[in-house]
Write a protein that holds these residues in place. Structure first.
Motif, PDB file in Angstrom:
ATOM      1  N   LEU A  43      15.353  79.431 -41.747  1.00  0.00           N
ATOM      2  CA  LEU A  43      14.422  78.072 -41.397  1.00  0.00           C
ATOM      3  C   LEU A  43      15.406  77.016 -41.507  1.00  0.00           C
ATOM      4  N   GLU A  44      16.263  76.725 -42.526  1.00  0.00           N
ATOM      5  CA  GLU A  44      16.820  75.518 -42.914  1.00  0.00           C
ATOM      6  C   GLU A  44      17.558  75.105 -41.625  1.00  0.00           C
ATOM      7  N   VAL A  45      18.035  76.027 -40.718  1.00  0.00           N
ATOM      8  CA  VAL A  45      18.647  75.464 -39.325  1.00  0.00           C
ATOM      9  C   VAL A  45      17.891  74.587 -38.950  1.00  0.00           C
ATOM     10  N   GLU A  46      16.519  74.927 -38.454  1.00  0.00           N
ATOM     11  CA  GLU A  46      15.383  73.923 -37.797  1.00  0.00           C
ATOM     12  C   GLU A  46      15.003  73.050 -38.404  1.00  0.00           C
ATOM     13  N   VAL A  47      15.296  73.051 -39.917  1.00  0.00           N
ATOM     14  CA  VAL A  47      14.928  71.606 -40.855  1.00  0.00           C
ATOM     15  C   VAL A  47      16.023  70.678 -40.683  1.00  0.00           C
ATOM     16  N   ALA A  48      17.268  71.419 -40.607  1.00  0.00           N
ATOM     17  CA  ALA A  48      18.528  70.539 -40.608  1.00  0.00           C
ATOM     18  C   ALA A  48      18.571  69.996 -38.997  1.00  0.00           C
ATOM     19  N   LYS A  49      18.016  70.570 -38.058  1.00  0.00           N
ATOM     20  CA  LYS A  49      18.210  70.000 -36.830  1.00  0.00           C
ATOM     21  C   LYS A  49      17.026  68.830 -36.593  1.00  0.00           C
ATOM     22  N   LYS A  50      15.895  68.858 -37.243  1.00  0.00           N
ATOM     23  CA  LYS A  50      14.753  67.898 -37.331  1.00  0.00           C
ATOM     24  C   LYS A  50      15.386  66.745 -37.912  1.00  0.00           C
ATOM     25  N   MET A  51      15.892  67.157 -39.259  1.00  0.00           N
ATOM     26  CA  MET A  51      16.448  65.938 -40.328  1.00  0.00           C
ATOM     27  C   MET A  51      17.455  64.913 -39.581  1.00  0.00           C
ATOM     28  N   ALA A  52      18.395  65.777 -38.901  1.00  0.00           N
ATOM     29  CA  ALA A  52      19.471  65.043 -38.578  1.00  0.00           C
ATOM     30  C   ALA A  52      19.229  64.070 -37.362  1.00  0.00           C
ATOM     31  N   ALA A  53      18.302  64.520 -36.521  1.00  0.00           N
ATOM     32  CA  ALA A  53      17.626  63.908 -35.261  1.00  0.00           C
ATOM     33  C   ALA A  53      17.049  62.878 -35.779  1.00  0.00           C
ATOM     34  N   SER A  54      16.147  62.486 -37.009  1.00  0.00           N
ATOM     35  CA  SER A  54      15.155  61.741 -37.414  1.00  0.00           C
ATOM     36  C   SER A  54      16.282  60.734 -38.078  1.00  0.00           C
ATOM     37  N   LEU A  55      17.319  61.132 -38.439  1.00  0.00           N
ATOM     38  CA  LEU A  55      18.250  60.125 -38.972  1.00  0.00           C
ATOM     39  C   LEU A  55      19.273  59.545 -38.081  1.00  0.00           C
ATOM     40  N   GLY A  56      19.095  59.853 -36.609  1.00  0.00           N
ATOM     41  CA  GLY A  56      19.772  59.373 -35.674  1.00  0.00           C
ATOM     42  C   GLY A  56      21.285  59.886 -35.456  1.00  0.00           C
ATOM     43  N   ILE A  57      21.454  61.076 -35.780  1.00  0.00           N
ATOM     44  CA  ILE A  57      22.578  61.839 -35.689  1.00  0.00           C
ATOM     45  C   ILE A  57      22.548  62.423 -34.185  1.00  0.00           C
TER      46      ILE A  57
END
Length: 222
Positions: A43-57
């Motif tokens: 699940l960390e992959v989906e968490v990483a996607k969401k976090m990166a997007a929320s930080l504007g990456i």
């Protein structure tokens, strides 16, 4: 500002590292690379996607290494194995042999292609779970090897290397990311976001450090 790439799992340490990279290079110059390697906490992959997007990456590479479990044995790759912590005689059985070396190699390949010299990773040896590929000596040796292997001037940044978990929480607070990291990252080996399961070695480190930081923060200075 120069560009950077962050080896990003969506956990506490790598998210703190991403915040540092954004502060140093600007979010428009930072990309992430995340690996799906058959980990039990995938699940960390989906968490990483969401976090990166929320930080504007804007650029986030997701690399599949799903056959890793065919190459080595680890409790992180085999959910039938009970997770054991480090002992005086043996490392934890969550060690995945070669993982950080492979991650840094692939990050470097992408970095060179994209003209990036700065690679960030959230490894730390001061408060680790006994992983040999989180040591400063390994990172320095790997940096030299990558530069020689590709004839390119990489710089691997490990800003958390000598920090314990309490200090990493303090850094997250300094970056204005404390609540985000506490509630939205995934460090738990059993795949529970935020505070985690509370019983795996990763959760023990995270929760002990968080409690120590909150106590220190609430204690008035003498």
């Amino acid at each position: 500002m120069s560009a950077a790439i962050v080896v990003f799992s969506g956990g506490q340490d790598s998210t703190t590292c991403l915040g540092l990279a954004i502060r140093q290079h600007g979010k428009e110059n930072v990309s992430c690379i995340t690996f799906h390697y058959g980990q039990r906490h995938a699940l960390e992959v989906e968490v990483a996607k969401k976090m990166a997007a929320s930080l504007g990456i804007r650029t986030h590479h997701i690399i599949s290494l799903d056959n890793y479990a065919d190459l080595t044995r680890s409790a992180l790759l085999d959910p039938t194995l009970k997770i054991t912590a480090q002992t005086a005689d043996a490392p934890p059985n969550t060690v995945v042999d070669g993982r950080n070396m492979l991650f840094l190699l692939l990050a470097a390949v992408v970095a060179k292609r994209d003209g990036i010299h700065d690679i960030y990773t959230g490894v730390c040896q001061a408060d680790s779970s006994g992983y040999p590929d989180c040591r400063d000596t390994f990172i320095k040796a790997c940096n030299v090897t990558l530069n020689l292997a590709m004839d390119y001037n990489f710089q691997i940044h490990t800003p958390l290397m000598f920090l314990n978990k309490m200090q990493i929480w303090a850094l997250a607070d300094e970056l204005g990311m404390l609540e985000r990291i506490a509630n939205e990252t995934l460090t738990c080996y059993n795949g529970i976001i935020g505070p985690g399961c509370g019983s795996c070695p990763s959760c023990h480190l995270r929760q002990r450090g968080y409690a120590a930081y909150l106590q220190a923060k609430s204690t008035p200075c003498a």
